[in-house]
Design an enzyme around this catalytic site. Structure first.
Site, short mmCIF file in Angstrom:
data_model
loop_
_atom_site.label_atom_id
_atom_site.label_comp_id
_atom_site.label_asym_id
_atom_site.label_seq_id
_atom_site.Cartn_x
_atom_site.Cartn_y
_atom_site.Cartn_z
N GLU A 1 0.82 -1.21 0.00
CA GLU A 1 0.00 0.00 0.00
C GLU A 1 0.86 1.27 0.00
O GLU A 1 0.60 2.21 0.74
CB GLU A 1 -0.95 0.00 1.20
CG GLU A 1 -1.95 -1.15 1.16
CD GLU A 1 -3.02 -1.07 2.24
OE1 GLU A 1 -4.20 -1.27 1.90
OE2 GLU A 1 -2.70 -0.82 3.41
N ASP B 1 -8.25 -9.38 4.21
CA ASP B 1 -8.08 -8.23 5.08
C ASP B 1 -9.18 -8.13 6.14
O ASP B 1 -10.04 -7.27 6.04
CB ASP B 1 -8.09 -6.95 4.23
CG ASP B 1 -7.58 -5.76 5.00
OD1 ASP B 1 -7.01 -5.97 6.08
OD2 ASP B 1 -7.74 -4.64 4.51
N GLU C 1 -12.84 -2.63 11.76
CA GLU C 1 -12.75 -1.91 10.49
C GLU C 1 -13.82 -2.36 9.51
O GLU C 1 -14.41 -1.53 8.82
CB GLU C 1 -11.35 -2.12 9.89
CG GLU C 1 -11.21 -1.53 8.50
CD GLU C 1 -9.83 -1.74 7.89
OE1 GLU C 1 -8.93 -2.26 8.59
OE2 GLU C 1 -9.64 -1.36 6.72
O1 GCW Z 1 -6.96 -3.28 6.19
C1 GCW Z 1 -6.07 -2.44 5.62
C2 GCW Z 1 -6.49 -1.15 6.20
C3 GCW Z 1 -5.37 -0.17 6.24
C4 GCW Z 1 -4.21 -0.82 6.98
C5 GCW Z 1 -3.80 -2.07 6.22
C6 GCW Z 1 -2.69 -2.84 6.91
C7 GCW Z 1 -2.64 0.16 8.46
O2 GCW Z 1 -7.58 -0.67 5.45
O3 GCW Z 1 -5.83 0.97 6.92
O4 GCW Z 1 -3.13 0.04 7.16
O5 GCW Z 1 -4.87 -2.93 6.12
O6 GCW Z 1 -3.00 -3.78 7.61
O7 GCW Z 1 -1.54 -2.50 6.73
#
Ligand code: GCW
Length: 678
Positions: A288, A361, A389
């Site tokens: 990311e 995720d 989340e």
């Molecule tokens: O789930 C995603 C989240 C991000 C997060 C990422 C991760 C901290 O949307 O906000 O970043 O995973 O776990 O690195």
């Protein structure tokens, strides 16, 4: 008023009169042997806990007396420890403890003993929990020890006080007033963690601000480390891989560059100068948009091992995250395994690979991450998310214990039947020199820490299941319910029902039958249509793949072949639509709308039923809560009632949005017996 600040450490006065008078007879005084900051913490806890539970001050004495509590490390017990006790303690390691009723020499007392002071603190907390649950202590014999070495919270907190994916206010870490001000909250945070056995905390977001490693911040980190140390909690930080450039004025962060290596070595030395028991680094690299070794044509192992080398002389560890997400063209769930499977056995010995519970995720339901069955030469650390989340933020009541249990008890078949994820991370499948687990915290500066009163249970459950990954979610929530709401039987039965059905309810209204990632960009509300459009990066990322024929993502050998990331037996099971567990049906298969599900209904009808069941279960939770009105204080009752009202509205929105959208493909009616979408 009940504001929830005390979490599960309420120590409410014992309600049952008989139990209370028994306890008062059996617990007339207490004595501690030894002295240290940790012993002082245990002493304060016991003193406050007892006076609150028993409704009167219990005096401290300096000798073992009849009807007392004796808290002493084995080293101080002398002749009071028999052979059997010594042998038993030898099995319990540094952090384990024994609580035992002892009768001898005309005295009857409750002994809390351990090999170390931290064991005594854990034993003290457990003893207070036993009292709070109004259990008889006449013939107490409890021994326990943690099955995992590293039990960590991960805070996604930023230095500016904001929290990534935080829904309970701002960060509890007040960087502006550190190191000078040590707020009471830090101590209560440490107490709460120690009470469930959490022994480490990563203070900052994995999307790491490089400044955490500057001298200015390190003295603040040190102040927190000092505050937490008596409670057995080590601090760790997340580091930005480009820190040598961002704060070190180097031209590169290439792990092969000697100047870069040197920079990290000196940085580690500087940290340990300040904090001799500093835990280590957590790293999100090349995911990311975060910098990482691949920016220089190096591998994950090159990057991790360089950091590991800098930390090794100080016994620090690296937690290298396996969550890599780069918006590539192929099936996204394959990405983490594909990238890390080849690194098996290539990391330095003080490196963990930190792996999320599932391959995407933190969805309401995912199969376990296939790396758990494939990395026999690499210590794996399981990462779960406490902050909700993808599970309704701090608005929805979702008890996550069942999610943790489902993952932990999943059989990887890595070394035959019974090699569960829990056994893998415990190091029982292949030897692991280090063992650990991490939970992304749901804590903020909300007065009650987690905003939703029931979200406290997820912090509690994480701690308990980190201590012992074999614990059942239902037993753990029962403990929490008692500690949080008291011992009334009707109340406890009601709470048990509400909590234990909550996660399945969320799965049903958000992603039944293996559907996943149907959220909008905030990750709160439904937007199943979102990923049907080309993403800004140009990749099409529909996870449901609905069309006129059916719905679901073909991950069989004929599709993306993600099934092949699982061990033989499991791969076959997932690959065949008839043997694939129905909860993962649409995760692994594109099934026809008229496919017959196990209930005998067609897939479309089953989908309608599941979405509806999600809504109906939330209503059942509301009704149940209503019946508990007189058994809960008005403040918490009203707060939870209002939150459940919100949750019900949201569940309806989820059901309606998803069914109406999928109906544009299925072109089939919603069964008449179900409530029609608005
Ligand atoms: O789930 C995603 C989240 C991000 C997060 C990422 C991760 C901290 O949307 O906000 O970043 O995973 O776990 O690195």
């Amino acid at each position: 008023a009940e504001d929830g600040y005390k979490l599960w450490l309420r120590y409410d006065r014992i309600q049952n009169k008989k139990t209370l008078s028994l306890y008062q007879d059996q617990l007339k005084q207490y004595t501690f042997m030894g002295s240290s900051a940790t012993i002082n913490a245990a002493k304060t806890e016991l003193r406050n806990g007892l006076s609150s539970l028993l409704g009167k001050k219990i005096p401290e004495t300096d000798a073992i007396k009849n009807n007392s509590i004796v808290v002493a490390p084995l080293s101080r017990l002398g002749a009071n420890a028999d052979k059997e006790l010594r042998a038993q303690l030898r099995q319990l390691g540094k952090e384990g403890f024994i609580i035992k009723n002892i009768t001898g020499g005309g005295k009857n007392y409750t002994l809390i003993t351990a090999n170390s002071d931290i064991g005594l603190l854990y034993g003290t907390f457990r003893f207070l929990q036993i009292l709070a649950s109004e259990t008889s202590i006449a013939r107490l014999s409890v021994s326990d020890f943690p099955r995992l070495q590293n039990r960590l919270l991960n805070h996604w907190d930023n230095p500016d006080g904001s929290i990534e994916r935080g829904y309970a206010g701002r960060s509890i870490f007040e960087w502006n007033t550190l190191p000078g001000k040590i707020s009471r909250r830090y101590i209560d945070y440490a107490r709460a963690n120690a009470s469930v056995g959490i022994n480490g905390t990563v203070l900052n977001n994995v999307n790491a601000n490089p400044n955490i490693l500057t001298p200015e911040y390190l003295v603040k980190v040190k102040a927190l480390a000092d505050a937490f140390r008596p409670y057995g909690i080590k601090v760790y930080v997340s580091v930005n891989f480009a820190a040598p450039i961002r704060i070190g004025k180097l031209a590169t962060a290439d792990p092969a560059d000697p100047a870069v290596k040197q920079w990290w070595k000196k940085k580690a030395d500087e940290i340990y100068q300040l904090i001799p028991d500093f835990g280590g680094f957590c790293v999100k690299a090349n995911s990311e948009g975060q910098p990482g070794p691949q920016d220089y044509g190096r591998s994950h192992t090159d990057g991790a091992n360089m950091l590991a080398e800098a930390l090794a002389p100080h016994r620090g560890i690296v937690m290298w995250r396996a969550f890599v997400y780069k918006n590539r063209e192929q099936d996204r769930i394959r990405e983490s395994y594909d990238e890390f499977h080849p690194t098996n056995g290539k990391f330095a010995s003080n490196v963990f690979l930190q792996v999320k519970n599932g391959p995407i995720d933190f969805q309401p339901r995912e199969p376990f991450h296939p790396l758990f069955g494939a990395m026999d030469k690499t210590p794996l650390m399981l990462e779960v998310q406490l902050t909700q989340e993808y599970l309704g933020f701090s608005t929805h009541l979702v008890y996550l214990g069942p999610l943790f249990e489902e993952c932990l008890q999943s059989d990887t078949y890595a070394k035959g039947q019974g090699t569960t994820v829990a056994k893998v991370i415990e190091g029982k499948v292949s030897p692991q020199k280090m063992t650990g687990i991490a939970g992304v915290a749901n804590i903020g500066d909300a007065r009650n820490w987690t905003a939703h009163p029931f979200a406290q249970a997820n912090w509690y459950a994480f701690g308990r299941m980190s201590w012992n990954p074999e614990l059942k979610a239902s037993g753990v929530i029962r403990e929490w319910n008692i500690l949080t709401f008291g011992n009334n039987k009707v109340l406890l039965d009601g709470l048990q029902q509400i909590t234990m059905q909550s996660r399945e309810a969320a799965v049903n209204y958000m992603g039944p039958l293996g559907l996943t990632m149907l959220m909008d960009i905030s990750h709160y509300r439904p937007a199943p249509w979102r990923r049907d459009k080309p993403a800004p990066t140009g990749t099409r990322e529909s996870f449901h793949r609905a069309d006129e024929k059916g719905i679901g993502f073909d991950r069989t050998a004929a599709g993306s072949d993600a099934v092949s990331q699982y061990a033989g037996a499991l791969k076959e099971r997932f690959n065949d639509i008839h043997t694939c567990p129905e909860k993962f049906l649409l995760w692994f298969h594109h099934a026809d709308w008229d496919y017959k599900t196990s209930s005998g209904k067609t897939l479309w009808n089953e989908l309608c039923y599941r979405y509806s069941a999600g809504v109906y279960t939330v209503r059942a939770m509301q009704n149940k809560w209503e019946t508990l009105k007189t058994l809960v204080d008005p403040e918490r009752f009203t707060l939870v009632k209002n939150l459940l009202t919100e949750q019900e509205k949201e569940a309806v929105i989820w059901r309606d949005a998803c069914l109406l959208y999928f109906q544009t493909f299925s072109k089939r009616p919603i069964p008449a017996e179900l409530e029609a979408p608005a």
